[in-house]
Write a protein that holds these residues in place. Structure first.
Motif, PDB file in Angstrom:
ATOM      1  N   ARG A  28       0.873  -1.116  -0.173  1.00  0.00           N
ATOM      2  CA  ARG A  28      -0.111   0.120  -0.141  1.00  0.00           C
ATOM      3  C   ARG A  28       1.054   1.259  -0.104  1.00  0.00           C
ATOM      4  NH1 ARG A  28      -2.925  -2.908   4.554  1.00  0.00           N
ATOM      5  NH2 ARG A  28      -4.565  -4.038   3.409  1.00  0.00           N
ATOM      6  N   ARG A  29       1.978   1.234   0.854  1.00  0.00           N
ATOM      7  CA  ARG A  29       2.779   2.285   0.899  1.00  0.00           C
ATOM      8  C   ARG A  29       3.729   2.605  -0.424  1.00  0.00           C
ATOM      9  NH1 ARG A  29       7.969   2.203   1.922  1.00  0.00           N
ATOM     10  NH2 ARG A  29       8.042   0.157   3.091  1.00  0.00           N
ATOM     11  N   VAL A  30       4.151   1.494  -0.872  1.00  0.00           N
ATOM     12  CA  VAL A  30       4.917   1.566  -1.921  1.00  0.00           C
ATOM     13  C   VAL A  30       4.306   1.795  -3.241  1.00  0.00           C
ATOM     14  CG1 VAL A  30       6.111   0.171  -3.886  1.00  0.00           C
ATOM     15  CG2 VAL A  30       6.744  -0.263  -1.239  1.00  0.00           C
ATOM     16  N   VAL A  31       2.913   1.462  -3.226  1.00  0.00           N
ATOM     17  CA  VAL A  31       2.160   1.918  -4.586  1.00  0.00           C
ATOM     18  C   VAL A  31       1.727   3.454  -4.594  1.00  0.00           C
ATOM     19  CG1 VAL A  31      -0.211   1.372  -5.744  1.00  0.00           C
ATOM     20  CG2 VAL A  31       1.374  -0.456  -5.160  1.00  0.00           C
ATOM     21  N   ARG A  32       1.483   3.753  -3.223  1.00  0.00           N
ATOM     22  CA  ARG A  32       1.311   5.296  -3.295  1.00  0.00           C
ATOM     23  C   ARG A  32       2.291   6.026  -3.226  1.00  0.00           C
ATOM     24  NH1 ARG A  32       0.848   5.755   2.561  1.00  0.00           N
ATOM     25  NH2 ARG A  32       3.008   6.213   2.353  1.00  0.00           N
ATOM     26  N   ASP A  33       3.434   5.717  -2.766  1.00  0.00           N
ATOM     27  CA  ASP A  33       4.480   6.693  -2.884  1.00  0.00           C
ATOM     28  C   ASP A  33       5.056   6.612  -4.335  1.00  0.00           C
ATOM     29  OD1 ASP A  33       4.432   6.952  -0.163  1.00  0.00           O
ATOM     30  OD2 ASP A  33       5.990   5.788   0.257  1.00  0.00           O
ATOM     31  N   ARG A  34       5.168   5.433  -5.128  1.00  0.00           N
ATOM     32  CA  ARG A  34       6.021   5.682  -6.455  1.00  0.00           C
ATOM     33  C   ARG A  34       4.699   5.352  -7.554  1.00  0.00           C
ATOM     34  NH1 ARG A  34      10.959   1.424  -6.103  1.00  0.00           N
ATOM     35  NH2 ARG A  34      11.984   2.384  -4.433  1.00  0.00           N
ATOM     36  N   LEU A  35       3.532   5.184  -7.385  1.00  0.00           N
ATOM     37  CA  LEU A  35       2.733   5.245  -8.485  1.00  0.00           C
ATOM     38  C   LEU A  35       1.615   6.369  -8.171  1.00  0.00           C
ATOM     39  CD1 LEU A  35       1.776   1.562  -9.355  1.00  0.00           C
ATOM     40  CD2 LEU A  35       3.551   3.150 -10.552  1.00  0.00           C
ATOM     41  N   GLY A  36       1.514   6.846  -7.105  1.00  0.00           N
ATOM     42  CA  GLY A  36       0.579   8.029  -6.595  1.00  0.00           C
ATOM     43  C   GLY A  36      -0.791   7.454  -6.730  1.00  0.00           C
ATOM     44  N   ILE A  37      -1.053   6.105  -6.782  1.00  0.00           N
ATOM     45  CA  ILE A  37      -2.374   5.559  -6.814  1.00  0.00           C
ATOM     46  C   ILE A  37      -2.875   4.813  -5.379  1.00  0.00           C
ATOM     47  CG2 ILE A  37      -2.420   5.547  -9.309  1.00  0.00           C
ATOM     48  CD1 ILE A  37      -2.209   2.508  -9.121  1.00  0.00           C
TER      49      ILE A  37
END
Length: 244
Positions: free
Chosen positions: A201-210
């Motif tokens: 959840r954190r990686v996707v938010r931080d790297r893809l912004g979704i």
């Protein structure tokens, strides 16, 4: 009719998708599931991407970035390590939708070998193992990857010869300077012991912004919930078509 391109993860082959392929074809779609050269020390992510592109060309006749659209759209689906490969394909050929499934999300210039520490995956997996009472830091294929896979599927998997996984793709920096301009969806698995859900959840938010979508199950949903996975893919495709 859409064309789904299913890209498997590390040390695997197209068999990983063998339960999903008929589900998508039953819905009227074409499916391309190439075998990546995982065991070849001469092959890195550019060669993996070229393998995918050759498979797409063979099925659709698409040859380059300016080619016209495939009827119904071209949907790339990337599992695990294929998160490094699929964007390279998107940079080379028109893609309507990229779906990342329990996948690694690279940053420009980052190697796959650096990814683990850069994202905190090693610590996240260790903490999850400790919380759930598993030996931390020990590789156990059954406990980490196959814990929820049906016994008959596990038996078939273990009876097959593995292609192995070369370390070559893990060494070179990821060559893109930015994420490709293609609609991207992310589906994580809540019971994933390899890429734990809070971590992703954190990686996707931080790297893809979704915000990622979520489903039950471990790291290998195509072997456990193929029908649900196919339905999720279809929903993403239909949602994109409805918004365009």
């Amino acid at each position: 009719m859409a064309t789904y391109v299913l890209i498997h993860g590390a040390g695997s082959d197209s068999w990983y998708w063998h339960l999903v392929v008929p589900e998508l074809r039953a819905r009227g779609h074409d499916v391309v599931a190439p075998d990546l050269p995982c065991g070849d020390d001469a092959a890195g992510f550019p060669e993996y991407a070229e393998t995918v592109l050759e498979a797409i060309r063979a099925h659709t006749g698409r040859t380059g970035r300016t080619d016209g659209a495939v009827d119904g759209g071209l949907v790339l689906v990337a599992q695990s390590l294929a998160g490094f490969t699929a964007p390279l394909v998107c940079a080379r050929i028109p893609v309507d939708l990229l779906v990342m499934v329990a996948a690694m999300v690279p940053s420009p210039g980052e190697s796959a070998g650096e990814w683990w520490d850069n994202t905190g995956q090693t610590q996240a997996q260790r903490e999850l193992d400790e919380r759930e009472g598993r030996p931390a830091g020990e590789f156990d294929e059954m406990a980490t990857f196959l814990h929820d896979v049906p016994p008959a599927v596990v038996e078939e998997l273990l009876s097959r010869k593995s292609p192995g996984q070369s370390g070559t793709p893990f060494a070179a920096p990821w060559p893109l300077t930015a994420w490709p301009a293609v609609p991207t969806r992310f589906l994580l698995c809540r019971d994933d012991r390899f890429l734990p859900a809070p971590f992703l959840r954190r990686v996707v938010r931080d790297r893809l912004g979704i915000v990622p979508d979520e489903m039950d199950g471990g790291h290998l949903p195509a072997l456990v919930r193929p029908k649900e996975l196919a339905e999720r893919l279809e929903a993403y495709r239909a949602g994109l078509a409805a918004s365009s």
